[in-house]
Design a protein around this motif. Sequence first.
Motif, PDB file in Angstrom:
ATOM      1  N   SER A 147       0.847  -1.180   0.000  1.00  0.00           N
ATOM      2  CA  SER A 147       0.000   0.000   0.000  1.00  0.00           C
ATOM      3  C   SER A 147       0.882   1.228   0.000  1.00  0.00           C
ATOM      4  O   SER A 147       2.095   1.138   0.177  1.00  0.00           O
ATOM      5  CB  SER A 147      -0.923   0.007   1.226  1.00  0.00           C
ATOM      6  OG  SER A 147      -0.167  -0.023   2.416  1.00  0.00           O
ATOM      7  N   ALA A 202       2.921   5.114   4.658  1.00  0.00           N
ATOM      8  CA  ALA A 202       2.310   5.963   5.666  1.00  0.00           C
ATOM      9  C   ALA A 202       3.042   7.297   5.699  1.00  0.00           C
ATOM     10  O   ALA A 202       4.207   7.388   5.309  1.00  0.00           O
ATOM     11  CB  ALA A 202       2.385   5.280   7.031  1.00  0.00           C
ATOM     12  N   ARG A 240      -9.359   0.419   5.364  1.00  0.00           N
ATOM     13  CA  ARG A 240      -7.968   0.886   5.403  1.00  0.00           C
ATOM     14  C   ARG A 240      -7.558   1.461   4.049  1.00  0.00           C
ATOM     15  O   ARG A 240      -6.900   2.510   3.982  1.00  0.00           O
ATOM     16  CB  ARG A 240      -7.054  -0.276   5.807  1.00  0.00           C
ATOM     17  CG  ARG A 240      -5.579   0.063   5.897  1.00  0.00           C
ATOM     18  CD  ARG A 240      -4.800  -1.094   6.530  1.00  0.00           C
ATOM     19  NE  ARG A 240      -5.080  -2.369   5.904  1.00  0.00           N
ATOM     20  CZ  ARG A 240      -4.495  -2.818   4.803  1.00  0.00           C
ATOM     21  NH1 ARG A 240      -3.561  -2.096   4.197  1.00  0.00           N
ATOM     22  NH2 ARG A 240      -4.810  -4.007   4.304  1.00  0.00           N
ATOM     23  N   GLU A 241      -7.946   0.802   2.975  1.00  0.00           N
ATOM     24  CA  GLU A 241      -7.607   1.311   1.649  1.00  0.00           C
ATOM     25  C   GLU A 241      -8.246   2.670   1.401  1.00  0.00           C
ATOM     26  O   GLU A 241      -7.622   3.569   0.815  1.00  0.00           O
ATOM     27  CB  GLU A 241      -8.035   0.307   0.585  1.00  0.00           C
ATOM     28  CG  GLU A 241      -7.178  -0.964   0.561  1.00  0.00           C
ATOM     29  CD  GLU A 241      -7.636  -1.967  -0.482  1.00  0.00           C
ATOM     30  OE1 GLU A 241      -8.692  -1.711  -1.121  1.00  0.00           O
ATOM     31  OE2 GLU A 241      -6.948  -2.983  -0.660  1.00  0.00           O
ATOM     32  N   PHE A 268      -9.125   4.845   3.764  1.00  0.00           N
ATOM     33  CA  PHE A 268      -8.466   5.809   4.638  1.00  0.00           C
ATOM     34  C   PHE A 268      -7.161   6.293   4.010  1.00  0.00           C
ATOM     35  O   PHE A 268      -6.866   7.494   3.980  1.00  0.00           O
ATOM     36  CB  PHE A 268      -8.203   5.171   6.003  1.00  0.00           C
ATOM     37  CG  PHE A 268      -7.572   6.107   6.993  1.00  0.00           C
ATOM     38  CD1 PHE A 268      -8.334   7.058   7.658  1.00  0.00           C
ATOM     39  CD2 PHE A 268      -6.214   6.045   7.261  1.00  0.00           C
ATOM     40  CE1 PHE A 268      -7.750   7.933   8.568  1.00  0.00           C
ATOM     41  CE2 PHE A 268      -5.619   6.909   8.166  1.00  0.00           C
ATOM     42  CZ  PHE A 268      -6.390   7.853   8.821  1.00  0.00           C
ATOM     43  N   VAL A 269      -6.373   5.337   3.495  1.00  0.00           N
ATOM     44  CA  VAL A 269      -5.104   5.689   2.860  1.00  0.00           C
ATOM     45  C   VAL A 269      -5.348   6.555   1.621  1.00  0.00           C
ATOM     46  O   VAL A 269      -4.626   7.531   1.374  1.00  0.00           O
ATOM     47  CB  VAL A 269      -4.332   4.407   2.488  1.00  0.00           C
ATOM     48  CG1 VAL A 269      -3.144   4.720   1.579  1.00  0.00           C
ATOM     49  CG2 VAL A 269      -3.851   3.697   3.752  1.00  0.00           C
ATOM     50  N   ARG A 272      -5.997  10.400   2.467  1.00  0.00           N
ATOM     51  CA  ARG A 272      -5.125  11.047   3.469  1.00  0.00           C
ATOM     52  C   ARG A 272      -5.172  12.568   3.374  1.00  0.00           C
ATOM     53  O   ARG A 272      -5.120  13.259   4.394  1.00  0.00           O
ATOM     54  CB  ARG A 272      -3.684  10.559   3.287  1.00  0.00           C
ATOM     55  CG  ARG A 272      -3.436   9.203   3.925  1.00  0.00           C
ATOM     56  CD  ARG A 272      -1.953   8.877   3.939  1.00  0.00           C
ATOM     57  NE  ARG A 272      -1.755   7.558   4.514  1.00  0.00           N
ATOM     58  CZ  ARG A 272      -1.045   6.600   3.952  1.00  0.00           C
ATOM     59  NH1 ARG A 272      -0.464   6.808   2.794  1.00  0.00           N
ATOM     60  NH2 ARG A 272      -0.907   5.432   4.548  1.00  0.00           N
ATOM     61  N   GLN A 331      -2.683   9.838  11.866  1.00  0.00           N
ATOM     62  CA  GLN A 331      -2.926   9.021  10.688  1.00  0.00           C
ATOM     63  C   GLN A 331      -2.189   7.688  10.776  1.00  0.00           C
ATOM     64  O   GLN A 331      -2.734   6.646  10.399  1.00  0.00           O
ATOM     65  CB  GLN A 331      -2.500   9.788   9.432  1.00  0.00           C
ATOM     66  CG  GLN A 331      -3.396  10.991   9.156  1.00  0.00           C
ATOM     67  CD  GLN A 331      -2.955  11.782   7.950  1.00  0.00           C
ATOM     68  OE1 GLN A 331      -2.590  11.207   6.925  1.00  0.00           O
ATOM     69  NE2 GLN A 331      -2.992  13.106   8.039  1.00  0.00           N
ATOM     70  N   ARG A 332      -0.974   7.690  11.278  1.00  0.00           N
ATOM     71  CA  ARG A 332      -0.248   6.433  11.456  1.00  0.00           C
ATOM     72  C   ARG A 332      -0.924   5.580  12.531  1.00  0.00           C
ATOM     73  O   ARG A 332      -1.028   4.361  12.399  1.00  0.00           O
ATOM     74  CB  ARG A 332       1.216   6.703  11.813  1.00  0.00           C
ATOM     75  CG  ARG A 332       2.022   7.283  10.659  1.00  0.00           C
ATOM     76  CD  ARG A 332       3.460   7.567  11.071  1.00  0.00           C
ATOM     77  NE  ARG A 332       4.218   6.339  11.281  1.00  0.00           N
ATOM     78  CZ  ARG A 332       4.963   5.746  10.361  1.00  0.00           C
ATOM     79  NH1 ARG A 332       5.040   6.249   9.126  1.00  0.00           N
ATOM     80  NH2 ARG A 332       5.631   4.641  10.639  1.00  0.00           N
ATOM     81  N   TRP A 347      -4.131   5.557  13.317  1.00  0.00           N
ATOM     82  CA  TRP A 347      -5.402   5.043  12.804  1.00  0.00           C
ATOM     83  C   TRP A 347      -5.184   3.919  11.794  1.00  0.00           C
ATOM     84  O   TRP A 347      -5.883   2.916  11.798  1.00  0.00           O
ATOM     85  CB  TRP A 347      -6.206   6.177  12.189  1.00  0.00           C
ATOM     86  CG  TRP A 347      -7.672   5.877  12.105  1.00  0.00           C
ATOM     87  CD1 TRP A 347      -8.349   5.387  11.032  1.00  0.00           C
ATOM     88  CD2 TRP A 347      -8.644   6.026  13.151  1.00  0.00           C
ATOM     89  NE1 TRP A 347      -9.682   5.242  11.333  1.00  0.00           N
ATOM     90  CE2 TRP A 347      -9.896   5.623  12.623  1.00  0.00           C
ATOM     91  CE3 TRP A 347      -8.582   6.467  14.465  1.00  0.00           C
ATOM     92  CZ2 TRP A 347     -11.065   5.641  13.372  1.00  0.00           C
ATOM     93  CZ3 TRP A 347      -9.754   6.489  15.210  1.00  0.00           C
ATOM     94  CH2 TRP A 347     -10.969   6.082  14.674  1.00  0.00           C
ATOM     95  N   GLU A 348      -4.177   4.111  10.935  1.00  0.00           N
ATOM     96  CA  GLU A 348      -3.889   3.055   9.968  1.00  0.00           C
ATOM     97  C   GLU A 348      -3.401   1.797  10.674  1.00  0.00           C
ATOM     98  O   GLU A 348      -3.763   0.671  10.292  1.00  0.00           O
ATOM     99  CB  GLU A 348      -2.845   3.536   8.956  1.00  0.00           C
ATOM    100  CG  GLU A 348      -2.621   2.545   7.820  1.00  0.00           C
ATOM    101  CD  GLU A 348      -1.657   3.048   6.762  1.00  0.00           C
ATOM    102  OE1 GLU A 348      -1.320   2.250   5.866  1.00  0.00           O
ATOM    103  OE2 GLU A 348      -1.246   4.226   6.836  1.00  0.00           O
TER     104      GLU A 348
END
Length: 430
Positions: free
Chosen positions: A11, A14, A373-374, A376-377, A380, A393-394, A396-397
């Motif tokens: 992915s 981050a 997750r995808e 959310f990424v 960003r 963000q890190r 939460w991921e």
Amino acid sequence: MPPQVPGTGPSAPAPAVHRADVDAARWPDVARLPSAAPARTAIARRLVGRALDRPALTGPATGARSSAAGPRLTLHDPDAFYRRIGRHGLIGFGESYMAGEWDSDDLAGALTVLAAHADDLVPAPLRRLRGLWVSARPTADRNTRTGARDNIRRHYDLSNDLFATFLDPTLTYSSALFTAFPARFESLAAAQHRKIDRLLDLAGIREGIRLLEIGTGWGELALRAAARGARVTTLTLSVEQAALARERIAAAGLADRVDVQLRDYRDVEGRYDAVISVEMIEAVGVEYWPSYFTALRRALAPGGRIALQAITMGHQQMLHTAATHTFISKYVFPGGLIPSREAIAEHSAAAGLTTATDNGYADHYAETLRLWREQFVAHRAAVTGLGFDPVFQRMWELYLAYSEAGFRARYLDVRQLRLVPAGPDGEDAP
């Protein structure tokens, strides 16, 4: 060659974080390294280093054997990484990621490999020293009436717009039910509606039914129940969720059928033909599970039924987790605890309920979390625009990937149960 973890894959990286730039007022335990504990750091280096040396975790920075297969876990600051774990265990592992001290090209895949071997990481003689790495849960996180409101606010009132960046248009924040994996040819919204409809069927929702929902979310289940002709009372402690749920219900023209109340489940009034509670028990806390099941039973009219969706874990793991302050309880769900199936059976039986059906869907939750997750990424920039910094963000991921890994490794499951009153008030309808 080690197998790839199904449903995961590389992915986008981050957001980069450097410990020196972390906001110490917002993230004090991320901004600073814990005090040195050489012996514990050495033990962590030996045990965790051995775990990272598995063929399924590749990459020269981990010291692992080089291979094209498997996710890659890279340590940017090994000394800080092992020092944090030596001092704070899995909380330190998570805070090290938040501080940018390690990364992975496939975060969920790497965590799945580790979760699958969780019982092998610490030799049996050293498990007696577990107390050196864990701390008790803060008493301030107890789910008293005041504490429950605070705990719900700290997660669910972060921002409706934040949740909208990664949830599907139904704004459903619980496991979906898919027809196939991976879910390439089915929308998440359709899979969420399938899950909701199954719960409505379990509870026997039809025209004229009086339904109590404990845990409103953003109102999608209440909307679909009202569309079937039910009269719905739905309870939440989240001010943000309640406001948006009311807006959505009014926009659908169903405000006359749905009453959204800011109310604790312990203060339920009235009796209902059916009760539905979706992934709410995890926020209740172990000491209040008797109160929760008593409230469910007390709310049922004769012949009523309960549809419950709950995340579960093994009983021994639950007992250990109940006594431990974890990364998830510190940063994501304060006061929460995932029950075991045994705990659900024990506390529901004590309240006068019996389990009529019980089905598990771990693969479905792993797939749901992958899609969240995808998204959310992919969003960003929008998350940043909402004011959530790279450390958040890190965090939460990691939370989403950590949860996905738990389901893929079968450390976690999600169950749909139908509960009915024991004895003469029960019913045998399918």
